[in-house]
Design an enzyme around this catalytic site. Structure first.
Site, PDB file in Angstrom:
ATOM      1  N   SER A   1      -1.613   0.606  -0.126  1.00 58.28           N
ATOM      2  CA  SER A   1      -2.481  -0.874  -0.067  1.00 58.28           C
ATOM      3  C   SER A   1      -3.287  -0.970  -1.547  1.00 58.28           C
ATOM      4  O   SER A   1      -3.596  -1.784  -1.267  1.00 58.28           O
ATOM      5  CB  SER A   1      -2.972  -0.764   1.303  1.00 58.28           C
ATOM      6  OG  SER A   1      -3.926   0.100   1.136  1.00 58.28           O
TER       7      SER A   1
ATOM      8  N   THR B   1      -7.813  -2.923   1.382  1.00 59.72           N
ATOM      9  CA  THR B   1      -7.855  -2.741   0.536  1.00 59.72           C
ATOM     10  C   THR B   1      -8.759  -1.978  -0.012  1.00 59.72           C
ATOM     11  O   THR B   1     -10.021  -0.906   0.977  1.00 59.72           O
ATOM     12  CB  THR B   1      -8.665  -4.350   0.675  1.00 59.72           C
ATOM     13  OG1 THR B   1      -7.562  -5.235   0.744  1.00 59.72           O
ATOM     14  CG2 THR B   1      -9.339  -4.251  -0.991  1.00 59.72           C
TER      15      THR B   1
ATOM     16  N   THR C   1      -6.633  -4.015  -4.278  1.00 60.13           N
ATOM     17  CA  THR C   1      -5.855  -4.492  -3.288  1.00 60.13           C
ATOM     18  C   THR C   1      -3.951  -4.904  -3.897  1.00 60.13           C
ATOM     19  O   THR C   1      -3.602  -4.946  -4.627  1.00 60.13           O
ATOM     20  CB  THR C   1      -5.974  -5.213  -1.957  1.00 60.13           C
ATOM     21  OG1 THR C   1      -5.497  -5.012  -1.245  1.00 60.13           O
ATOM     22  CG2 THR C   1      -5.268  -6.699  -2.504  1.00 60.13           C
TER      23      THR C   1
ATOM     24  N   ARG D   1       1.766 -14.541  -3.303  1.00 62.76           N
ATOM     25  CA  ARG D   1       0.805 -14.373  -1.921  1.00 62.76           C
ATOM     26  C   ARG D   1      -0.201 -14.634  -3.032  1.00 62.76           C
ATOM     27  O   ARG D   1      -0.649 -13.148  -3.199  1.00 62.76           O
ATOM     28  CB  ARG D   1       1.196 -14.121  -0.877  1.00 62.76           C
ATOM     29  CG  ARG D   1       0.345 -14.198   0.502  1.00 62.76           C
ATOM     30  CD  ARG D   1      -0.632 -12.802   0.940  1.00 62.76           C
ATOM     31  NE  ARG D   1      -1.687 -12.688   1.828  1.00 62.76           N
ATOM     32  CZ  ARG D   1      -1.965 -11.675   1.561  1.00 62.76           C
ATOM     33  NH1 ARG D   1      -2.459 -10.986   0.500  1.00 62.76           N
ATOM     34  NH2 ARG D   1      -3.349 -11.688   2.541  1.00 62.76           N
TER      35      ARG D   1
ATOM     36  N   THR E   1     -11.848  -7.201   3.604  1.00 62.64           N
ATOM     37  CA  THR E   1     -10.783  -6.184   4.155  1.00 62.64           C
ATOM     38  C   THR E   1     -10.048  -6.957   5.643  1.00 62.64           C
ATOM     39  O   THR E   1     -11.310  -6.993   6.476  1.00 62.64           O
ATOM     40  CB  THR E   1     -10.459  -4.429   4.081  1.00 62.64           C
ATOM     41  OG1 THR E   1      -9.296  -4.177   4.497  1.00 62.64           O
ATOM     42  CG2 THR E   1     -11.614  -3.754   5.117  1.00 62.64           C
ATOM     43  N   GLY E   2      -8.935  -6.602   5.292  1.00 59.45           N
ATOM     44  CA  GLY E   2      -8.121  -7.132   6.608  1.00 59.45           C
ATOM     45  C   GLY E   2      -6.988  -8.198   6.372  1.00 59.45           C
ATOM     46  O   GLY E   2      -7.067  -8.485   5.111  1.00 59.45           O
TER      47      GLY E   2
HETATM   48  N1  ASP Z   1      -7.328  -8.761   2.509  1.00 57.01           N
HETATM   49  C1  ASP Z   1      -6.235  -8.040   2.228  1.00 57.01           C
HETATM   50  C2  ASP Z   1      -5.411  -9.485   1.695  1.00 57.01           C
HETATM   51  O1  ASP Z   1      -5.332 -10.362   3.104  1.00 57.01           O
HETATM   52  C3  ASP Z   1      -5.588  -6.717   2.574  1.00 57.01           C
HETATM   53  C4  ASP Z   1      -5.969  -5.851   3.505  1.00 57.01           C
HETATM   54  O2  ASP Z   1      -7.302  -5.553   3.261  1.00 57.01           O
HETATM   55  O3  ASP Z   1      -6.321  -5.169   4.363  1.00 57.01           O
HETATM   56  O4  ASP Z   1      -4.703  -9.353   0.892  1.00 57.01           O
END
Ligand code: ASP
Length: 331
Positions: free
Chosen positions: A82, A186, A204, A214, A237-238
């Protein structure tokens, strides 16, 4: 009655008072005023990044250097799906990276998004901050800038990820819609230097098989990361879509400004977002925070959120506050 350890005592009084303060030994250090330097990062994969950052500080680097070089470790790890090389590509099979960096003193910020072919987007973000009058460069412009700055062109798509992407792209549209590839995580890294200065960074490859172009929350200042040298720093993160619509990291820092402990600031931010968002606590969002006093905390909408904290004397993977705490009413 058996005698309580100091740690158990702190934990129980905190709960009895309805406070949600972390009871980590590290926080006990903070109370005793022995905290800086401190590194806080998302997930257990942040621990080696923290440790590299500490080494940078030990050898005279600034908190900003520590953030940049700490994040290099995760970006260069091809096993990490990731972040950086080995990241899951977008729907076209291209690895597009997002990153940002922010320094406390001077409030400088730099960011890149949808950047291809460059191993260390965090360093390109730093160059944007230091070498241009801009804050953010995206896509081809960011790539061109990086190459002009002397960054090497690198193949970021590993053979393993290419095969997985091929298998995914061969599924028909209906299967894809029913089983969206939702793999993402991330590295966000927050650093408090011995002199009390803060810096932060975030990097990330974003949402696996995302639509080309995107951009998530990670490179957006105030969403994936925010640093205010007077108060503290926060990172996210998320699912970026659910962080960027609420300026999540900025909100965490603002709660700390109002006096909340970093963990409570993360919790309050998630509660506020959940109160507005149709998904409520089913959101997939997580925050880390570090304040100027060297107190740290984290919270996320699941029990799976771990994060890493490193000081001169310890390096730990801790559990962020989960849904149970988020839903509890604080008196
Ligand atoms: N926040 C990151 C994104 O949406 C991905 C992640 O942190 O899981 O690109």
């Amino acid at each position: 009655m058996t005698k309580m350890t100091r740690r158990q005592f702190i934990g129980q009084t905190a709960l009895a008072a309805g406070a949600l303060n972390a009871t980590s030994l590290i926080d006990e250090g903070a109370a005793a005023g022995r905290v800086a330097p401190m590194m806080v990062s998302t997930w257990r994969h942040g621990k080696p990044a923290n440790e590299a950052a500490l080494e940078v500080l030990r050898t005279g680097g600034s908190p900003l250097d520590a953030v940049e070089q700490g994040i290099w470790v995760t970006e260069a790890d091809a096993r990490e799906s990731s972040v950086g090389i080995g990241g899951i590509p977008n729907a076209d099979g291209a690895v597009q990276l997002d990153a940002c960096i922010m320094e406390g003193p001077g409030h400088g910020a730099g960011s890149v998004a949808a950047l291809e072919d460059i191993l260390h987007p965090i360093s390109v973000a730093r160059r944007v901050m230091e070498q241009t009058p801009h804050v953010m460069l995206v896509g081809d412009g960011a790539r061109k800038f990086a190459l002009e700055q002397g960054f090497e062109q690198v193949e970021l798509l590993t053979e393993e990820r290419r095969r997985a992407w091929l298998a995914w792209s061969e599924q028909n549209a209906r299967e894809k819609a029913e089983n969206p590839r939702f793999s993402h995580d991330t590295v966000a890294l927050l650093v408090l230097g011995a002199n009390g200065d803060l810096a932060g960074g975030c990097s990330t490859s974003g949402w696996g098989y995302k639509l080309p172009g995107r951009v998530g929350d990670s490179p957006i200042i105030g969403s994936g990361l925010y640093v205010d040298n007077e108060v503290g720093a926060a990172g996210a993160t998320g699912t970026g879509e659910n962080v960027m619509r609420y300026c999540g990291s900025f909100m965490v820092v603002e709660y700390m400004r109002q006096g909340l402990h970093p963990r409570d600031a993360c919790i309050e931010t998630i509660r506020r977002i959940a109160s507005k968002d149709p998904l409520g606590f089913n959101l997939d969002i997580h925050f880390i925070a570090l304040d100027k006093r060297g107190r740290q905390g984290a919270a996320g909408c699941s029990t799976r959120f771990d994060y890493s904290v490193t000081t001169e004397t310890s390096s730990e993977v801790l559990q962020g506050a989960g849904t149970e705490l988020l839903q509890r009413t604080v008196p």
